[in-house]
Design a protein around this motif. Structure first.
Motif, PDB file in Angstrom:
ATOM      1  N   LEU A 177      43.109  39.432  32.195  1.00 53.19           N
ATOM      2  CA  LEU A 177      43.046  39.717  30.545  1.00 53.19           C
ATOM      3  C   LEU A 177      42.772  39.929  29.641  1.00 53.19           C
ATOM      4  CD1 LEU A 177      45.066  42.236  28.797  1.00 53.19           C
ATOM      5  CD2 LEU A 177      46.745  40.841  29.085  1.00 53.19           C
ATOM      6  N   PHE A 178      42.019  38.511  29.114  1.00 51.36           N
ATOM      7  CA  PHE A 178      41.976  37.977  28.100  1.00 51.36           C
ATOM      8  C   PHE A 178      40.676  37.218  28.292  1.00 51.36           C
ATOM      9  CE2 PHE A 178      46.809  37.169  27.609  1.00 51.36           C
ATOM     10  CZ  PHE A 178      46.547  37.180  26.177  1.00 51.36           C
ATOM     11  N   THR A 179      40.188  37.144  29.641  1.00 47.50           N
ATOM     12  CA  THR A 179      38.573  36.588  29.696  1.00 47.50           C
ATOM     13  C   THR A 179      37.747  38.760  28.902  1.00 47.50           C
ATOM     14  OG1 THR A 179      38.507  36.100  31.287  1.00 47.50           O
ATOM     15  CG2 THR A 179      36.180  37.156  30.873  1.00 47.50           C
ATOM     16  N   VAL A 180      38.453  39.788  29.566  1.00 50.27           N
ATOM     17  CA  VAL A 180      38.544  40.696  28.742  1.00 50.27           C
ATOM     18  C   VAL A 180      38.688  41.182  27.491  1.00 50.27           C
ATOM     19  CG1 VAL A 180      38.103  43.394  29.286  1.00 50.27           C
ATOM     20  CG2 VAL A 180      38.307  41.743  30.944  1.00 50.27           C
ATOM     21  N   GLN A 181      39.773  40.533  26.444  1.00 51.65           N
ATOM     22  CA  GLN A 181      40.474  40.896  25.775  1.00 51.65           C
ATOM     23  C   GLN A 181      39.568  40.276  24.458  1.00 51.65           C
ATOM     24  OE1 GLN A 181      43.306  39.014  23.009  1.00 51.65           O
ATOM     25  NE2 GLN A 181      44.317  40.763  23.556  1.00 51.65           N
ATOM     26  N   LYS A 182      39.249  38.676  24.874  1.00 51.06           N
ATOM     27  CA  LYS A 182      37.752  38.044  24.185  1.00 51.06           C
ATOM     28  C   LYS A 182      36.787  38.015  24.002  1.00 51.06           C
ATOM     29  CE  LYS A 182      41.753  34.381  24.285  1.00 51.06           C
ATOM     30  NZ  LYS A 182      41.679  33.946  22.860  1.00 51.06           N
ATOM     31  N   ALA A 183      35.808  39.000  24.970  1.00 52.19           N
ATOM     32  CA  ALA A 183      35.363  39.701  24.971  1.00 52.19           C
ATOM     33  C   ALA A 183      34.707  40.686  23.588  1.00 52.19           C
ATOM     34  CB  ALA A 183      34.689  40.513  26.660  1.00 52.19           C
ATOM     35  N   LEU A 184      35.675  41.555  23.454  1.00 51.19           N
ATOM     36  CA  LEU A 184      35.702  42.281  22.576  1.00 51.19           C
ATOM     37  C   LEU A 184      34.675  42.359  21.573  1.00 51.19           C
ATOM     38  CD1 LEU A 184      39.009  43.895  23.245  1.00 51.19           C
ATOM     39  CD2 LEU A 184      36.522  44.936  24.675  1.00 51.19           C
ATOM     40  N   PRO A 185      35.261  40.967  20.864  1.00 54.57           N
ATOM     41  CA  PRO A 185      34.159  41.934  19.769  1.00 54.57           C
ATOM     42  C   PRO A 185      32.963  41.024  19.584  1.00 54.57           C
ATOM     43  CG  PRO A 185      36.047  39.924  19.274  1.00 54.57           C
ATOM     44  CD  PRO A 185      35.542  40.222  20.880  1.00 54.57           C
ATOM     45  N   ARG A 187      28.814  50.745  24.518  1.00 58.16           N
ATOM     46  CA  ARG A 187      28.566  51.275  26.419  1.00 58.16           C
ATOM     47  C   ARG A 187      27.908  50.499  27.038  1.00 58.16           C
ATOM     48  NH1 ARG A 187      27.271  56.686  25.323  1.00 58.16           N
ATOM     49  NH2 ARG A 187      26.860  57.253  23.411  1.00 58.16           N
ATOM     50  N   ALA A 188      28.662  48.624  27.238  1.00 56.07           N
ATOM     51  CA  ALA A 188      28.750  47.494  27.485  1.00 56.07           C
ATOM     52  C   ALA A 188      29.557  47.894  28.754  1.00 56.07           C
ATOM     53  CB  ALA A 188      29.148  46.425  26.720  1.00 56.07           C
ATOM     54  N   SER A 189      29.332  47.043  29.728  1.00 57.75           N
ATOM     55  CA  SER A 189      29.850  48.017  31.416  1.00 57.75           C
ATOM     56  C   SER A 189      31.055  46.471  31.664  1.00 57.75           C
ATOM     57  CB  SER A 189      29.485  47.918  31.915  1.00 57.75           C
ATOM     58  OG  SER A 189      29.960  47.878  33.639  1.00 57.75           O
ATOM     59  N   ILE A 190      31.636  47.011  32.056  1.00 60.93           N
ATOM     60  CA  ILE A 190      33.236  45.382  32.688  1.00 60.93           C
ATOM     61  C   ILE A 190      33.880  46.068  33.873  1.00 60.93           C
ATOM     62  CG2 ILE A 190      35.307  44.656  32.358  1.00 60.93           C
ATOM     63  CD1 ILE A 190      35.395  45.572  29.224  1.00 60.93           C
ATOM     64  N   VAL A 191      33.424  45.053  35.019  1.00 62.94           N
ATOM     65  CA  VAL A 191      33.841  44.850  35.818  1.00 62.94           C
ATOM     66  C   VAL A 191      35.041  44.345  36.451  1.00 62.94           C
ATOM     67  CG1 VAL A 191      33.242  45.213  38.514  1.00 62.94           C
ATOM     68  CG2 VAL A 191      31.746  45.812  36.647  1.00 62.94           C
ATOM     69  N   LEU A 192      36.003  44.606  37.084  1.00 62.60           N
ATOM     70  CA  LEU A 192      36.834  43.521  37.270  1.00 62.60           C
ATOM     71  C   LEU A 192      37.292  43.267  39.249  1.00 62.60           C
ATOM     72  CD1 LEU A 192      39.556  45.441  35.084  1.00 62.60           C
ATOM     73  CD2 LEU A 192      37.874  43.548  34.659  1.00 62.60           C
ATOM     74  N   ARG A 222      41.881  51.475  34.863  1.00 61.08           N
ATOM     75  CA  ARG A 222      42.388  52.983  34.555  1.00 61.08           C
ATOM     76  C   ARG A 222      42.818  52.831  32.651  1.00 61.08           C
ATOM     77  NH1 ARG A 222      45.839  53.082  39.673  1.00 61.08           N
ATOM     78  NH2 ARG A 222      44.924  54.452  41.035  1.00 61.08           N
ATOM     79  N   THR A 223      43.157  51.790  33.037  1.00 60.14           N
ATOM     80  CA  THR A 223      43.882  51.043  31.265  1.00 60.14           C
ATOM     81  C   THR A 223      43.135  51.386  29.982  1.00 60.14           C
ATOM     82  OG1 THR A 223      45.308  49.336  31.421  1.00 60.14           O
ATOM     83  CG2 THR A 223      46.677  51.365  32.078  1.00 60.14           C
ATOM     84  N   TRP A 224      42.345  49.957  30.418  1.00 63.92           N
ATOM     85  CA  TRP A 224      41.414  49.879  29.383  1.00 63.92           C
ATOM     86  C   TRP A 224      39.912  51.095  29.541  1.00 63.92           C
ATOM     87  CZ3 TRP A 224      40.803  43.961  31.637  1.00 63.92           C
ATOM     88  CH2 TRP A 224      42.245  43.636  31.518  1.00 63.92           C
ATOM     89  N   MET A 225      39.918  51.793  30.687  1.00 63.30           N
ATOM     90  CA  MET A 225      38.987  52.984  30.063  1.00 63.30           C
ATOM     91  C   MET A 225      39.188  53.405  29.520  1.00 63.30           C
ATOM     92  SD  MET A 225      38.357  56.013  33.122  1.00 63.30           S
ATOM     93  CE  MET A 225      40.343  56.526  32.589  1.00 63.30           C
ATOM     94  N   MET A 226      40.200  53.609  28.695  1.00 64.50           N
ATOM     95  CA  MET A 226      40.797  54.713  28.192  1.00 64.50           C
ATOM     96  C   MET A 226      41.742  53.909  26.033  1.00 64.50           C
ATOM     97  SD  MET A 226      41.319  57.378  29.391  1.00 64.50           S
ATOM     98  CE  MET A 226      42.421  58.553  27.867  1.00 64.50           C
ATOM     99  N   ASP A 227      41.448  52.780  26.388  1.00 61.83           N
ATOM    100  CA  ASP A 227      41.731  52.091  24.874  1.00 61.83           C
ATOM    101  C   ASP A 227      40.069  52.026  24.369  1.00 61.83           C
ATOM    102  OD1 ASP A 227      44.182  51.500  25.092  1.00 61.83           O
ATOM    103  OD2 ASP A 227      44.374  49.197  26.140  1.00 61.83           O
ATOM    104  N   LEU A 228      39.239  51.586  26.016  1.00 62.12           N
ATOM    105  CA  LEU A 228      38.062  51.527  25.012  1.00 62.12           C
ATOM    106  C   LEU A 228      37.008  52.100  24.924  1.00 62.12           C
ATOM    107  CD1 LEU A 228      37.172  48.309  27.202  1.00 62.12           C
ATOM    108  CD2 LEU A 228      37.846  48.551  24.109  1.00 62.12           C
ATOM    109  N   LYS A 229      37.654  53.853  24.968  1.00 58.81           N
ATOM    110  CA  LYS A 229      36.811  55.283  25.583  1.00 58.81           C
ATOM    111  C   LYS A 229      35.922  55.589  23.920  1.00 58.81           C
ATOM    112  CE  LYS A 229      39.649  58.350  24.444  1.00 58.81           C
ATOM    113  NZ  LYS A 229      41.366  59.308  24.493  1.00 58.81           N
ATOM    114  N   ASP A 230      36.367  55.044  22.968  1.00 60.27           N
ATOM    115  CA  ASP A 230      35.549  55.381  21.396  1.00 60.27           C
ATOM    116  C   ASP A 230      34.314  54.565  21.299  1.00 60.27           C
ATOM    117  OD1 ASP A 230      37.465  57.034  20.996  1.00 60.27           O
ATOM    118  OD2 ASP A 230      38.829  56.320  19.576  1.00 60.27           O
ATOM    119  N   ARG A 231      34.562  53.401  21.848  1.00 58.58           N
ATOM    120  CA  ARG A 231      32.835  52.526  22.174  1.00 58.58           C
ATOM    121  C   ARG A 231      32.483  53.124  23.296  1.00 58.58           C
ATOM    122  NH1 ARG A 231      34.219  46.213  21.366  1.00 58.58           N
ATOM    123  NH2 ARG A 231      32.275  46.864  21.344  1.00 58.58           N
TER     124      ARG A 231
END
Length: 250
Positions: free
Chosen positions: A117-125, A130-135, A163-172
């Motif tokens: 969770l926090f690896t991804v959250q803290k990477a956001l800035p 159009r980046a890619s995240i793989v879990l 599933r949920t982060w895909m929706m959170d980050l769709k605008d980016r």
């Protein structure tokens, strides 16, 4: 086949052995700038040497927020952006229901859920649009496995994150996918199975349950991660790609 990662900035947590090491090396072989993490400095140094290319090791436990901050401080100083995050760090141990302790629960969830969770959250800035995240999830979340209930629950949470982060980050337009390996030949797996002949016997038994007839090699999982992170998978989002030789389909 190349996937177009030359010059890209890639994060691979838990990159000192197994799937993480193989994936970091695959990205580095493609010309990416790769940052890996590991808890032990000696293992981290050895991994950096083995991977070669443009790789930097940052010592840290991804279950500790201050260590995640140190990782991204290092990235900020070198590049100022991230193109790919492979949230791979994690682990687990066998514990049947009657033997689960609070410590076992806390350690496993901190490593596999809190850390992701926090690896991804803290990477956001730092993540580019159009980046890619793989879990890194696991096929154990799809079927009952004795004495692995806590570990399996953490991996089910990771799959849900995709599933949920895909929706959170769709605008980016940031894609989030999960890879779910099956039994894979790693040092961690051998240790989990007791090492030596006991581990070999367990792997042989499990290979008999896999339609492909063998366990996976880390490089096979690595190639799947590179595909999901690449533009070749540009219309793939929010999925769980199971890489287990057909075991969960049998």
């Amino acid at each position: 086949m190349t996937y177009g990662f030359d010059g890209k900035v890639v994060i691979v947590t838990g990159g000192t052995s197994g799937i993480g090491l193989a994936t970091a090396k695959a990205f580095a072989d493609e010309g990416a700038f790769v940052f890996i993490t590991g808890r032990r400095q000696d293992a981290l140094d050895a991994a950096v040497t083995r991977i070669g290319g443009k790789v930097i090791g940052v010592r840290g436990d991804m279950g500790r927020l201050e260590d995640i901050d140190r990782l991204y401080d290092a990235v900020q100083q070198k590049h100022g952006h991230i193109d790919v995050v492979f949230a791979n760090a994690g682990g687990g141990e066998f514990a049947p229901l009657g033997a689960i302790t609070e410590e076992h629960y806390q350690t496993t969830f901190d490593s596999n859920v809190k850390g992701v969770l926090f690896t991804v959250q803290k990477a956001l800035p730092l993540l580019r649009d159009r980046a890619s995240i793989v879990l890194n999830a696991s096929n154990v979340s799809a079927a009952g496995t004795p004495a692995l209930s806590v570990y399996s629950a953490t991996k089910a949470a990771v799959r849900s994150f995709a599933r949920t982060w895909m929706m959170d980050l769709k605008d980016r337009h940031i894609r989030v996918n999960a890879v779910s390996p099956g039994v894979t030949e790693t040092a961690g797996l051998n240790a989990l199975f007791g090492g030596g002949e006991q581990a070999e016997g367990t792997k042989s038994y499990l290979a008999g349950l896999i339609p492909t007839g063998r366990v996976a090699q880390p490089e096979e999982i690595a190639r799947t991660v590179l595909f999901l992170a690449s533009d070749e998978a540009s219309f793939i989002n929010g999925i769980e790609l199971t890489v287990d030789g057909g075991q969960t389909q049998a």
